[in-house]
Enzyme design. Sequence first.
Site, PDB file in Angstrom:
ATOM      1  CE  LYS A 116      43.700  40.587  37.960  1.00 47.83           C
ATOM      2  NZ  LYS A 116      42.883  40.378  36.747  1.00 47.83           N
ATOM      3  CG  ASP A 134      47.129  38.092  38.908  1.00 44.92           C
ATOM      4  OD1 ASP A 134      48.087  37.352  39.198  1.00 44.92           O
ATOM      5  OD2 ASP A 134      47.074  38.720  37.846  1.00 44.92           O
TER       6      ASP A 134
END
Length: 204
Positions: A116, A134
Amino acid sequence: MDIDELMRRLSELYPEDYPDGFQDPFFVLISTVMSHRTRDNVTYPSAKKLFEKFSTAEEMAEADVVEIEALIRDVGFYRVKTGRIKEISRILLEKHDGRVPDDMETLLELPGVGRKTANCVLAHAFLKDALAVDTHVHRISNRLGLVKTKVPEKTENELKKIFPQRYWKHINLLLVKLGQNVCRPISPRCGVCVLNDMCPKILL
DNA sequence: AAAACGGGGGC
DNA sequence: GCCCCAGTTTT
Protein backbone atom coordinates in the site's frame (compact mmCIF):
# COMPACT_ATOMS: atom_id res chain seq x y z
CA MET A 1 -21.38 0.98 -13.27
CA ASP A 2 -20.37 4.18 -15.10
CA ILE A 3 -16.78 4.59 -13.95
CA ASP A 4 -16.22 7.89 -15.77
CA GLU A 5 -19.28 9.38 -14.09
CA LEU A 6 -18.10 8.06 -10.72
CA MET A 7 -14.67 9.67 -11.11
CA ARG A 8 -16.21 12.90 -12.42
CA ARG A 9 -18.38 13.27 -9.32
CA LEU A 10 -15.54 12.51 -6.90
CA SER A 11 -13.16 14.89 -8.69
CA GLU A 12 -15.79 17.61 -8.53
CA LEU A 13 -16.37 16.95 -4.82
CA TYR A 14 -12.63 16.89 -3.97
CA PRO A 15 -11.09 19.14 -6.66
CA GLU A 16 -7.82 19.94 -4.92
CA ASP A 17 -4.76 18.16 -6.25
CA TYR A 18 -2.10 16.65 -4.02
CA PRO A 19 -1.57 18.30 -0.61
CA ASP A 20 1.30 20.74 -0.14
CA GLY A 21 4.55 18.81 0.20
CA PHE A 22 3.64 15.99 -2.17
CA GLN A 23 6.04 17.26 -4.83
CA ASP A 24 8.80 15.86 -2.58
CA PRO A 25 9.08 12.04 -2.78
CA PHE A 26 10.74 11.89 0.64
CA PHE A 27 7.81 13.74 2.22
CA VAL A 28 5.35 11.41 0.52
CA LEU A 29 7.27 8.36 1.73
CA ILE A 30 7.67 9.46 5.34
CA SER A 31 4.18 10.91 5.73
CA THR A 32 2.70 7.72 4.28
CA VAL A 33 4.65 5.58 6.74
CA MET A 34 3.37 7.88 9.49
CA SER A 35 -0.19 7.45 8.25
CA HIS A 36 -0.47 3.75 9.06
CA ARG A 37 -3.54 3.12 11.21
CA THR A 38 -3.76 6.87 11.82
CA ARG A 39 -6.26 9.40 10.49
CA ASP A 40 -5.21 11.86 7.82
CA ASN A 41 -6.20 14.95 9.81
CA VAL A 42 -3.77 13.84 12.53
CA THR A 43 -1.01 12.55 10.25
CA TYR A 44 -0.64 15.48 7.88
CA PRO A 45 -0.11 18.30 10.43
CA SER A 46 2.33 16.07 12.29
CA ALA A 47 4.30 15.32 9.12
CA LYS A 48 4.44 19.00 8.24
CA LYS A 49 5.74 19.77 11.73
CA LEU A 50 8.42 17.09 11.39
CA PHE A 51 9.56 18.42 8.02
CA GLU A 52 9.81 22.00 9.30
CA LYS A 53 12.65 20.67 11.46
CA PHE A 54 14.10 17.87 9.32
CA SER A 55 13.30 17.78 5.61
CA THR A 56 15.86 15.46 4.00
CA ALA A 57 17.05 11.88 4.46
CA GLU A 58 20.40 13.21 5.63
CA GLU A 59 18.88 15.48 8.29
CA MET A 60 16.52 12.72 9.37
CA ALA A 61 19.37 10.21 9.70
CA GLU A 62 21.37 12.63 11.84
CA ALA A 63 18.42 13.69 13.97
CA ASP A 64 18.01 12.65 17.58
CA VAL A 65 15.48 9.86 18.02
CA VAL A 66 13.90 11.57 21.04
CA GLU A 67 13.43 14.75 19.04
CA ILE A 68 11.68 12.95 16.18
CA GLU A 69 9.51 11.10 18.67
CA ALA A 70 8.48 14.39 20.24
CA LEU A 71 7.58 15.88 16.85
CA ILE A 72 5.36 13.00 15.73
CA ARG A 73 3.90 12.06 19.11
CA ASP A 74 0.36 12.68 17.85
CA VAL A 75 0.35 9.73 15.44
CA GLY A 76 -0.19 6.19 16.63
CA PHE A 77 2.77 3.80 16.87
CA TYR A 78 5.04 6.83 16.98
CA ARG A 79 8.02 5.04 18.53
CA VAL A 80 7.90 2.24 15.98
CA LYS A 81 7.48 4.78 13.19
CA THR A 82 10.39 6.88 14.43
CA GLY A 83 12.61 3.80 14.24
CA ARG A 84 11.39 3.13 10.70
CA ILE A 85 11.97 6.74 9.65
CA LYS A 86 15.53 6.60 10.97
CA GLU A 87 16.26 3.28 9.30
CA ILE A 88 14.65 4.29 6.00
CA SER A 89 16.74 7.47 5.97
CA ARG A 90 19.91 5.51 6.69
CA ILE A 91 19.21 3.04 3.88
CA LEU A 92 18.38 5.80 1.40
CA LEU A 93 21.71 7.48 2.15
CA GLU A 94 23.72 4.27 2.16
CA LYS A 95 22.24 2.47 -0.83
CA HIS A 96 20.27 4.96 -2.92
CA ASP A 97 22.29 8.18 -2.94
CA GLY A 98 19.81 9.80 -0.54
CA ARG A 99 16.93 9.46 -3.00
CA VAL A 100 13.61 7.65 -2.79
CA PRO A 101 13.48 4.61 -5.11
CA ASP A 102 10.83 4.75 -7.84
CA ASP A 103 10.20 1.03 -8.27
CA MET A 104 8.05 -1.37 -6.27
CA GLU A 105 10.71 -3.99 -5.58
CA THR A 106 13.22 -1.57 -4.04
CA LEU A 107 10.57 0.31 -2.06
CA LEU A 108 9.42 -2.96 -0.48
CA GLU A 109 12.92 -3.48 0.95
CA LEU A 110 12.44 -0.45 3.21
CA PRO A 111 11.20 -1.13 6.78
CA GLY A 112 7.55 -0.20 7.28
CA VAL A 113 6.91 -0.09 3.55
CA GLY A 114 4.37 -2.62 2.30
CA ARG A 115 2.46 -2.75 -0.95
CA LYS A 116 0.00 0.00 0.00
CA THR A 117 2.73 2.46 1.01
CA ALA A 118 4.87 1.65 -2.04
CA ASN A 119 1.91 2.22 -4.35
CA CYS A 120 1.18 5.56 -2.67
CA VAL A 121 4.77 6.67 -3.26
CA LEU A 122 4.72 5.52 -6.89
CA ALA A 123 1.38 7.22 -7.55
CA HIS A 124 1.69 10.46 -5.59
CA ALA A 125 5.42 11.18 -5.69
CA PHE A 126 6.35 9.79 -9.10
CA LEU A 127 2.93 10.10 -10.82
CA LYS A 128 3.07 6.50 -11.99
CA ASP A 129 0.01 4.43 -12.78
CA ALA A 130 -0.11 2.72 -9.37
CA LEU A 131 -3.27 1.90 -7.41
CA ALA A 132 -2.89 1.91 -3.62
CA VAL A 133 -5.44 -0.24 -1.81
CA ASP A 134 -6.05 0.56 1.85
CA THR A 135 -9.05 -0.18 4.08
CA HIS A 136 -11.04 2.76 2.65
CA VAL A 137 -10.49 1.72 -0.97
CA HIS A 138 -11.26 -1.86 -0.03
CA ARG A 139 -14.45 -1.10 1.92
CA ILE A 140 -15.89 1.34 -0.63
CA SER A 141 -15.09 -0.97 -3.54
CA ASN A 142 -17.03 -3.70 -1.78
CA ARG A 143 -20.00 -1.47 -0.98
CA LEU A 144 -20.14 -0.32 -4.59
CA GLY A 145 -20.14 -3.96 -5.65
CA LEU A 146 -16.95 -3.51 -7.70
CA VAL A 147 -15.02 -6.28 -5.92
CA LYS A 148 -15.86 -9.16 -3.63
CA THR A 149 -12.60 -10.23 -1.98
CA LYS A 150 -10.77 -9.60 1.27
CA VAL A 151 -7.31 -9.90 -0.26
CA PRO A 152 -5.88 -6.43 -0.95
CA GLU A 153 -3.76 -7.59 -3.88
CA LYS A 154 -6.83 -9.11 -5.53
CA THR A 155 -8.73 -5.87 -4.98
CA GLU A 156 -5.89 -3.98 -6.65
CA ASN A 157 -6.01 -6.22 -9.72
CA GLU A 158 -9.81 -6.25 -9.90
CA LEU A 159 -9.97 -2.46 -9.75
CA LYS A 160 -7.29 -2.17 -12.43
CA LYS A 161 -9.54 -4.16 -14.75
CA ILE A 162 -12.49 -1.88 -14.02
CA PHE A 163 -10.87 1.58 -13.93
CA PRO A 164 -9.10 3.07 -16.99
CA GLN A 165 -5.37 3.38 -16.30
CA ARG A 166 -5.40 7.19 -16.20
CA TYR A 167 -7.54 7.05 -13.05
CA TRP A 168 -5.40 4.64 -11.01
CA LYS A 169 -3.18 7.16 -9.27
CA HIS A 170 -6.15 9.29 -8.13
CA ILE A 171 -8.32 6.52 -6.69
CA ASN A 172 -6.63 6.25 -3.29
CA LEU A 173 -6.78 9.93 -2.29
CA LEU A 174 -10.36 10.38 -3.54
CA LEU A 175 -11.72 7.27 -1.82
CA VAL A 176 -9.84 8.04 1.40
CA LYS A 177 -11.52 11.45 1.53
CA LEU A 178 -14.91 9.92 0.77
CA GLY A 179 -14.19 7.18 3.32
CA GLN A 180 -13.38 9.66 6.08
CA ASN A 181 -16.20 12.09 5.49
CA VAL A 182 -19.07 10.11 3.97
CA CYS A 183 -18.60 6.39 3.32
CA ARG A 184 -17.38 5.78 6.87
CA PRO A 185 -16.69 2.28 8.20
CA ILE A 186 -19.59 2.56 10.64
CA SER A 187 -22.81 4.48 9.95
CA PRO A 188 -22.01 5.78 6.47
CA ARG A 189 -23.76 9.01 5.47
CA CYS A 190 -25.45 7.68 2.33
CA GLY A 191 -27.92 10.58 2.36
CA VAL A 192 -25.22 13.09 1.44
CA CYS A 193 -23.13 10.80 -0.80
CA VAL A 194 -22.65 11.90 -4.40
CA LEU A 195 -22.55 8.23 -5.42
CA ASN A 196 -25.82 7.37 -3.68
CA ASP A 197 -27.85 6.67 -6.83
CA MET A 198 -25.21 4.38 -8.34
CA CYS A 199 -24.40 2.44 -5.14
CA PRO A 200 -26.00 -0.93 -4.32
CA LYS A 201 -24.86 -0.43 -0.71
CA ILE A 202 -23.50 -3.92 -0.22
CA LEU A 203 -22.20 -4.81 3.26
CA LEU A 204 -23.11 -1.62 5.03
C1' DA B 1 -4.07 -16.86 10.47
C1' DA B 2 -3.65 -13.94 14.33
C1' DA B 3 -1.37 -10.88 17.48
C1' DA B 4 1.16 -6.72 18.35
C1' DC B 5 2.21 -1.99 17.97
C1' DG B 6 -0.45 3.10 20.36
C1' DG B 7 -2.45 7.77 20.80
C1' DG B 8 -6.24 10.92 18.91
C1' DG B 9 -10.95 11.76 17.97
C1' DG B 10 -16.01 10.67 17.70
C1' DC B 11 -19.70 9.44 20.33
C1' DG C 1 -14.89 6.37 29.21
C1' DC C 2 -15.24 3.27 25.31
C1' DC C 3 -14.37 2.02 20.61
C1' DC C 4 -12.46 2.56 16.07
C1' DC C 5 -8.85 3.86 12.90
C1' DA C 6 -4.47 5.81 5.49
C1' DG C 7 -0.73 -1.11 7.69
C1' DT C 8 3.24 -3.80 8.39
C1' DT C 9 5.87 -7.04 10.86
C1' DT C 10 6.32 -10.88 13.78
C1' DT C 11 4.66 -15.03 16.03
